[in-house]
Design a protein around this motif. Structure first.
Motif, PDB file in Angstrom:
ATOM      1  N   VAL A 511      48.306  42.109  27.700  1.00  0.00           N
ATOM      2  CA  VAL A 511      47.836  43.823  26.696  1.00  0.00           C
ATOM      3  C   VAL A 511      46.108  42.783  25.869  1.00  0.00           C
ATOM      4  O   VAL A 511      44.953  43.618  26.018  1.00  0.00           O
ATOM      5  N   GLY A 512      46.766  42.167  24.967  1.00  0.00           N
ATOM      6  CA  GLY A 512      45.477  42.153  23.539  1.00  0.00           C
ATOM      7  C   GLY A 512      44.548  41.218  24.093  1.00  0.00           C
ATOM      8  O   GLY A 512      43.686  41.328  23.373  1.00  0.00           O
ATOM      9  N   TYR A 513      45.079  39.961  24.636  1.00  0.00           N
ATOM     10  CA  TYR A 513      43.857  39.084  25.048  1.00  0.00           C
ATOM     11  C   TYR A 513      42.919  39.776  26.248  1.00  0.00           C
ATOM     12  O   TYR A 513      41.298  39.578  25.818  1.00  0.00           O
ATOM     13  N   ALA A 514      43.318  40.826  26.983  1.00  0.00           N
ATOM     14  CA  ALA A 514      42.366  41.491  28.212  1.00  0.00           C
ATOM     15  C   ALA A 514      41.646  42.540  26.385  1.00  0.00           C
ATOM     16  O   ALA A 514      40.481  42.842  26.786  1.00  0.00           O
ATOM     17  N   LYS A 515      42.479  42.675  25.833  1.00  0.00           N
ATOM     18  CA  LYS A 515      41.602  43.797  24.703  1.00  0.00           C
ATOM     19  C   LYS A 515      40.366  42.845  23.967  1.00  0.00           C
ATOM     20  O   LYS A 515      39.833  43.680  23.013  1.00  0.00           O
ATOM     21  N   LEU A 545      44.767  44.898  35.290  1.00  0.00           N
ATOM     22  CA  LEU A 545      43.046  45.183  36.080  1.00  0.00           C
ATOM     23  C   LEU A 545      42.510  45.645  35.045  1.00  0.00           C
ATOM     24  O   LEU A 545      40.829  45.580  34.744  1.00  0.00           O
ATOM     25  N   PHE A 546      42.468  45.953  33.819  1.00  0.00           N
ATOM     26  CA  PHE A 546      42.156  46.121  32.055  1.00  0.00           C
ATOM     27  C   PHE A 546      40.857  45.259  32.238  1.00  0.00           C
ATOM     28  O   PHE A 546      39.689  44.596  32.229  1.00  0.00           O
ATOM     29  N   ALA A 547      41.556  43.401  32.169  1.00  0.00           N
ATOM     30  CA  ALA A 547      41.163  42.547  32.110  1.00  0.00           C
ATOM     31  C   ALA A 547      40.376  42.279  32.846  1.00  0.00           C
ATOM     32  O   ALA A 547      38.861  41.496  32.743  1.00  0.00           O
ATOM     33  N   CYS A 548      40.498  42.180  34.241  1.00  0.00           N
ATOM     34  CA  CYS A 548      39.586  42.149  35.406  1.00  0.00           C
ATOM     35  C   CYS A 548      38.414  43.065  35.167  1.00  0.00           C
ATOM     36  O   CYS A 548      37.420  42.329  35.395  1.00  0.00           O
ATOM     37  N   ASP A 565      52.658  47.352  44.788  1.00  0.00           N
ATOM     38  CA  ASP A 565      53.040  48.127  45.860  1.00  0.00           C
ATOM     39  C   ASP A 565      53.655  47.371  46.849  1.00  0.00           C
ATOM     40  O   ASP A 565      54.445  46.704  46.718  1.00  0.00           O
ATOM     41  N   ASN A 566      52.440  46.114  47.419  1.00  0.00           N
ATOM     42  CA  ASN A 566      53.253  45.012  48.250  1.00  0.00           C
ATOM     43  C   ASN A 566      54.209  44.141  47.830  1.00  0.00           C
ATOM     44  O   ASN A 566      55.318  43.618  48.713  1.00  0.00           O
ATOM     45  N   GLU A 567      54.071  43.403  46.271  1.00  0.00           N
ATOM     46  CA  GLU A 567      54.667  42.291  46.068  1.00  0.00           C
ATOM     47  C   GLU A 567      55.952  42.868  45.343  1.00  0.00           C
ATOM     48  O   GLU A 567      57.334  42.264  44.842  1.00  0.00           O
ATOM     49  N   TYR A 568      55.665  43.983  44.347  1.00  0.00           N
ATOM     50  CA  TYR A 568      57.117  45.053  43.409  1.00  0.00           C
ATOM     51  C   TYR A 568      57.166  45.723  43.591  1.00  0.00           C
ATOM     52  O   TYR A 568      58.203  46.307  42.727  1.00  0.00           O
ATOM     53  N   GLY A 569      56.462  46.513  44.783  1.00  0.00           N
ATOM     54  CA  GLY A 569      57.168  48.081  44.333  1.00  0.00           C
ATOM     55  C   GLY A 569      57.045  49.253  43.599  1.00  0.00           C
ATOM     56  O   GLY A 569      56.982  49.986  43.428  1.00  0.00           O
ATOM     57  N   ILE A 570      55.776  49.188  42.304  1.00  0.00           N
ATOM     58  CA  ILE A 570      54.806  49.640  41.742  1.00  0.00           C
ATOM     59  C   ILE A 570      53.686  49.986  42.220  1.00  0.00           C
ATOM     60  O   ILE A 570      52.834  49.885  42.920  1.00  0.00           O
ATOM     61  N   LYS A 571      53.792  51.545  42.571  1.00  0.00           N
ATOM     62  CA  LYS A 571      52.826  52.368  42.898  1.00  0.00           C
ATOM     63  C   LYS A 571      51.981  52.783  41.978  1.00  0.00           C
ATOM     64  O   LYS A 571      52.096  53.128  40.891  1.00  0.00           O
ATOM     65  N   PRO A 572      51.191  52.527  42.507  1.00  0.00           N
ATOM     66  CA  PRO A 572      49.480  52.626  41.392  1.00  0.00           C
ATOM     67  C   PRO A 572      49.346  54.295  40.551  1.00  0.00           C
ATOM     68  O   PRO A 572      49.444  55.129  41.533  1.00  0.00           O
ATOM     69  N   GLY A 573      48.940  54.144  39.390  1.00  0.00           N
ATOM     70  CA  GLY A 573      48.507  55.208  39.305  1.00  0.00           C
ATOM     71  C   GLY A 573      47.261  55.398  38.621  1.00  0.00           C
ATOM     72  O   GLY A 573      46.473  54.867  38.597  1.00  0.00           O
ATOM     73  N   PRO A 574      47.421  56.651  38.199  1.00  0.00           N
ATOM     74  CA  PRO A 574      45.613  57.440  37.358  1.00  0.00           C
ATOM     75  C   PRO A 574      45.182  56.367  36.721  1.00  0.00           C
ATOM     76  O   PRO A 574      44.140  56.295  37.073  1.00  0.00           O
ATOM     77  N   GLU A 575      46.526  55.454  36.040  1.00  0.00           N
ATOM     78  CA  GLU A 575      45.781  54.569  35.390  1.00  0.00           C
ATOM     79  C   GLU A 575      44.907  53.164  36.145  1.00  0.00           C
ATOM     80  O   GLU A 575      43.887  52.785  35.759  1.00  0.00           O
ATOM     81  N   HIS A 576      46.038  53.287  36.635  1.00  0.00           N
ATOM     82  CA  HIS A 576      45.237  51.662  37.795  1.00  0.00           C
ATOM     83  C   HIS A 576      44.356  51.584  37.985  1.00  0.00           C
ATOM     84  O   HIS A 576      43.213  51.265  38.565  1.00  0.00           O
ATOM     85  N   TYR A 577      43.988  53.492  39.086  1.00  0.00           N
ATOM     86  CA  TYR A 577      43.096  53.528  40.069  1.00  0.00           C
ATOM     87  C   TYR A 577      41.721  53.609  38.773  1.00  0.00           C
ATOM     88  O   TYR A 577      40.497  52.856  39.514  1.00  0.00           O
ATOM     89  N   ALA A 578      41.593  54.145  37.782  1.00  0.00           N
ATOM     90  CA  ALA A 578      40.911  54.075  36.718  1.00  0.00           C
ATOM     91  C   ALA A 578      40.517  52.421  36.455  1.00  0.00           C
ATOM     92  O   ALA A 578      38.582  52.663  36.165  1.00  0.00           O
TER      93      ALA A 578
END
Length: 809
Positions: A511-515, A545-548, A565-578
């Motif tokens: 996150v630090g490098y992305a910001k 995703l912020f870095a991208c 979701d496919n590899e780590y089973g983490i459901k995207p939240g509003p922050e990821h969609y944003a």
């Protein structure tokens, strides 16, 4: 040996003696049939029953007092704590053997008079008397209780010289002493070489030593070896092994020990039962813990406390509160360990009313003066967001320790009162309290949020000077602080020096490098993180995703988004969609961004609509922008950002009436635009500037510097961008308005006050405008300065006329 023989020989006659008859016999010894041995035995019996004054009366009436009588009375006074009388009698004794000395020394040791005990021990040797195994045992036990390792080593040396180190009593005492003084390896060595001098007490001392020093696995092995050797366990052995099982969550072995307890007949022992409740609760087996608790014949407060702690740990706060109510109903003697456990249950329950009721009960029962209870109150109120109550309890505490200060510092940081957290930390240092790792992590988090890097560096120096061991939480806080203050190189240095890392460490760096405008480096560290076997979490993907998004890496962003979701089973939240909508929108793929919005499996929140509105503003998509703005009017009716953005979009499209209508709507709803504000830290003081601000003491010098800056950067090619100026002014007024934006005033102040060549760090509450962004690039080139500007979105590192964001922000 003499004492044992007399007890065996005279048991019959002694039991028939009458106290009155004995007194008469002593008073008239001529006609008495009571022997001197029988008198001594009766004197010994009285002293052991605690009837010391009667024993002294009898002692004073004895016509012939031998060494046994003198030793009996000295031991009676010493063991009962009447040390002055014991010492007086010792000086009066005509003969002083090693038993006499030992009787006195033992009393001083038992009652914790360490200075006098050691003085008597040395005087005994100077008087020519050799300490025996009982003398050494008493002194070693004192060293164990008081934690006197050096003294214990001296006694050990004496035992070696006098060859008393082979006595089981001395060995057991030494093993216990070394273990309690945290020298477990020395205790282990003594235990191993004492092959022929071990009894159940020696085994128990070693087992308890392992348990006390946190080595539960060795404690279990010791218990198994003890059973193999055929040594029976007792009411002291079982609590130690159960404590070890609880510490390492060895539930299955603890159940086996429970079986041994039942077979050995110690199942009804109060200390064993209490240890069982504690073991089961720490192993998260609350059903068995409760079963043992219900079968206890005595209401043991320690067992109930363990049960309450177990319930709180497992999230059964209501059950913990119910147990506390039952304790109160049974009129149990609630102690200062009960209340902290109950107060912890209120933290997650958010039940402030019942918390206040317990607080009242604390005051009524007199526990308001207990530091442990007050610390729990401060922590509970702070974590519930009731900082005023937390400060009230804290201010009334007569004696504050590191836990008291840490609870309040952490509470302030947790509740976004960052300035209070930093001020408290300073007061804590002034009070002479050395901060612990929790306090350091909390104040570093406050420094990160306020971006006060200089103070954060001072805290870092405090950590190094204090010699505190490396802590993952402190290292992570340091890393985050440097990253959020725009010192990504320092953050990387902290990361490289960390002995252990977890997902928080990697995510903070990503996150630090992305910001800080280095999105490709973020992706590089993500690959390294995966290579180490560390699994990403919810926050990691926000950073990726912020870095991208801020590097224009559309394909990479799609891959990361799908892998969640496919590899780590983490459901995207509003922050990821944003982030994804922002990524697609910045790349001009607004149709795809809209399609993704319609496919969202969660309800779009304000961050999603803001991302879409921002993309529409960049690409002039007015119709879609109107939709996004209207959604934001509903979700955040008092947020000025969508009103301003939509109004500006209308103005750029020449739809002046619509722009005015949005402004009127904004005014009618009482929404005020947040004024632009920039600040810069200099000499541990924060200097704040508003646009066209003239309140600073150095404002004359700053405005002269601004004039100089504008002339020089115009010569270098800078052209003011009038799109970011107020529309109702002439050209000259627009140029002046742009020149006096808050970030330009801050950079002028930085050039005036910072050393030549030093980096200038500026922070702004809103996004930097395009004109100021262009100006900063020219200033960095003309003045050969590195300028780090953090706006509401990310960091911009200006160097030699270029920005780390690549003009893509």
């Amino acid at each position: 040996m003499y004492k044992v023989r007399t007890l065996n020989l005279y048991r019959g006659p002694f039991e028939q003696l009458n106290l009155t008859h004995l007194f008469h016999s002593i008073a008239d010894p001529v006609g008495s049939s009571i022997s001197r041995i029988e008198s001594n035995l009766f004197l010994n019996k009285l002293s052991k029953c605690g009837r010391i004054d009667e024993a002294r009366y009898m002692f004073d009436k004895m016509p012939c007092r031998d060494e046994f009588a003198w030793n009996t009375m000295i031991a009676a006074y010493a063991n009962s704590g009447r040390l002055t009388e014991a010492k007086q009698l010792f000086h009066e004794a005509p003969l002083k053997s090693s038993i006499t000395w030992t009787s006195l020394i033992s009393g001083y040791c038992t009652h914790g008079c360490e200075i006098e005990a050691f003085e008597w021990y040395w005087q005994m040797q100077l008087a020519g008397q050799k300490p025996n195994t009982y003398t050494l045992g008493s002194v070693i036990r004192l060293c164990s209780t008081m934690g006197f390792l050096r003294r214990g080593e001296q006694i050990h040396g004496y035992a070696l010289k006098t060859r008393l180190d082979g006595d089981v009593f001395v060995i057991t005492g030494l093993v216990d002493m070394y273990a309690k003084c945290e020298s477990i390896s020395e205790a282990e060595y003594l235990f191993e070489i004492a092959t022929d001098s071990k009894n159940h007490a020696t085994w128990t001392a070693m087992l308890a030593g392992y348990s006390r020093n946190g080595d539960g696995f060795k404690a279990i092995k010791c218990f198994r070896d003890m059973r193999t050797e055929g040594v029976e366990s007792n009411q002291f052995t079982f609590p130690s092994i159960l404590t070890a099982c609880g510490a390492i969550s060895a539930h299955d072995f603890g159940v086996q020990v429970h079986g041994c307890i039942v077979r050995s007949g110690f199942g009804a022992n109060i200390f064993v039962q209490s240890a069982l409740v504690d073991m089961y609760s720490k192993c998260r087996d609350l059903s068995n813990a409760k079963r043992v608790l219900e079968n206890m014949q005595i209401n043991d407060v320690i067992s109930w406390n363990s049960m309450i702690v177990g319930c709180v740990r497992e999230g059964f706060e209501e059950e913990a509160l119910s147990l506390f109510r039952e304790m109160h109903a049974r009129n149990m003697k609630i102690d200062d360990y009960t209340y902290p456990s109950v107060l912890n249950s209120f933290v997650s329950m958010r039940d402030i009313q019942n918390a206040k009721s317990v607080h009242c009960l604390i005051v009524k029962t007199g526990f308001g003066a207990y530091k442990l209870v007050n610390n729990a109150l401060v922590d509970m109120y702070a974590k519930q967001g009731k900082l005023d109550y937390a400060f009230m309890v804290f201010d009334q505490m007569p004696d504050k320790d590191v836990i008291s200060w840490t609870s309040l510092v952490t509470g302030c940081s947790y509740n976004d009162s960052y300035e209070d957290a930093i001020k408290l930390f300073c007061d804590m240092r002034i009070a002479g309290i050395c901060p612990d790792q929790i306090a350091l992590a909390s104040v570093l988090s406050a420094c990160a949020e306020l971006t006060v890097m200089e103070f954060g560096q001072q805290v870092h120096a405090t950590i190094i000077k204090s010699g505190l061991g490396s802590s993952l939480s402190v290292d992570n806080s340091l890393l985050t602080m440097y990253a959020k203050c725009g010192c990504i190189e320092d953050a990387n240095h902290v990361f490289d020096s960390m002995r252990t890392r977890n997902v928080i460490s990697w995510t903070a760096l990503i996150v630090g490098y992305a910001k800080n405008g280095r999105g490709k480096d973020s992706l590089h560290f993500y690959d390294q993180m995966i290579a180490t076997g560390t699994k990403p979490d919810f926050i990691t993907f926000i950073g990726l995703l912020f870095a991208c998004s801020h590097t224009g890496l559309v394909e990479e962003g799609r891959q990361y988004f799908e892998s969640m979701d496919n590899e780590y089973g983490i459901k995207p939240g509003p922050e990821h969609y944003a982030c994804m909508i922002d990524l697609l929108g910045r790349s001009g793929k607004l149709a795809e961004a809209k399609e993704l919005l319609n496919q969202m499996v969660v309800e779009p929140d304000a961050t999603v609509w803001k991302a879409l509105l921002g993309a529409c503003r960049v690409h002039g998509e007015l119709e879609l922008g109107e939709t996004a703005a209207k959604k934001l009017f509903e979700l955040e009716p008092v947020n000025s950002v969508p009103y301003v953005l939509l109004s500006n979009m209308y103005s750029l499209a020449g739809r002046w009436e619509d722009a005015a209508r949005v402004r009127r709507l904004m005014k009618s709803r009482g929404v005020n635009k947040e004024p632009g504000c920039s600040w810069i830290e200099s000499n541990s003081k924060v200097h704040t500037f508003m646009s066209e601000d003239r309140s600073h003491p150095m404002m004359n010098e700053i405005y002269l510097k601004i004039d100089e800056i504008i002339i020089l950067i115009k010569e270098a090619g800078y052209v003011p961008d009038m799109n970011f100026a107020l529309q109702d002014m002439d050209k000259e007024g627009k140029e002046l308005g742009l020149a006096y934006h808050s970030e330009k005033l801050a950079v002028a102040f930085g050039l005036l006050t910072s050393p030549q060549g030093a980096a200038i760090r500026i922070f702004k509450n809103l996004r930097v405008c395009g004109d100021c962004h262009a100006a900063m690039k020219y200033i960095s080139k003309v003045y050969l300065r590195r300028i780090i500007l953090r706006d509401s979105n990310c960091f911009h590192h200006f160097r030699e006329g270029k920005c780390s964001c690549g003009d893509y922000w």
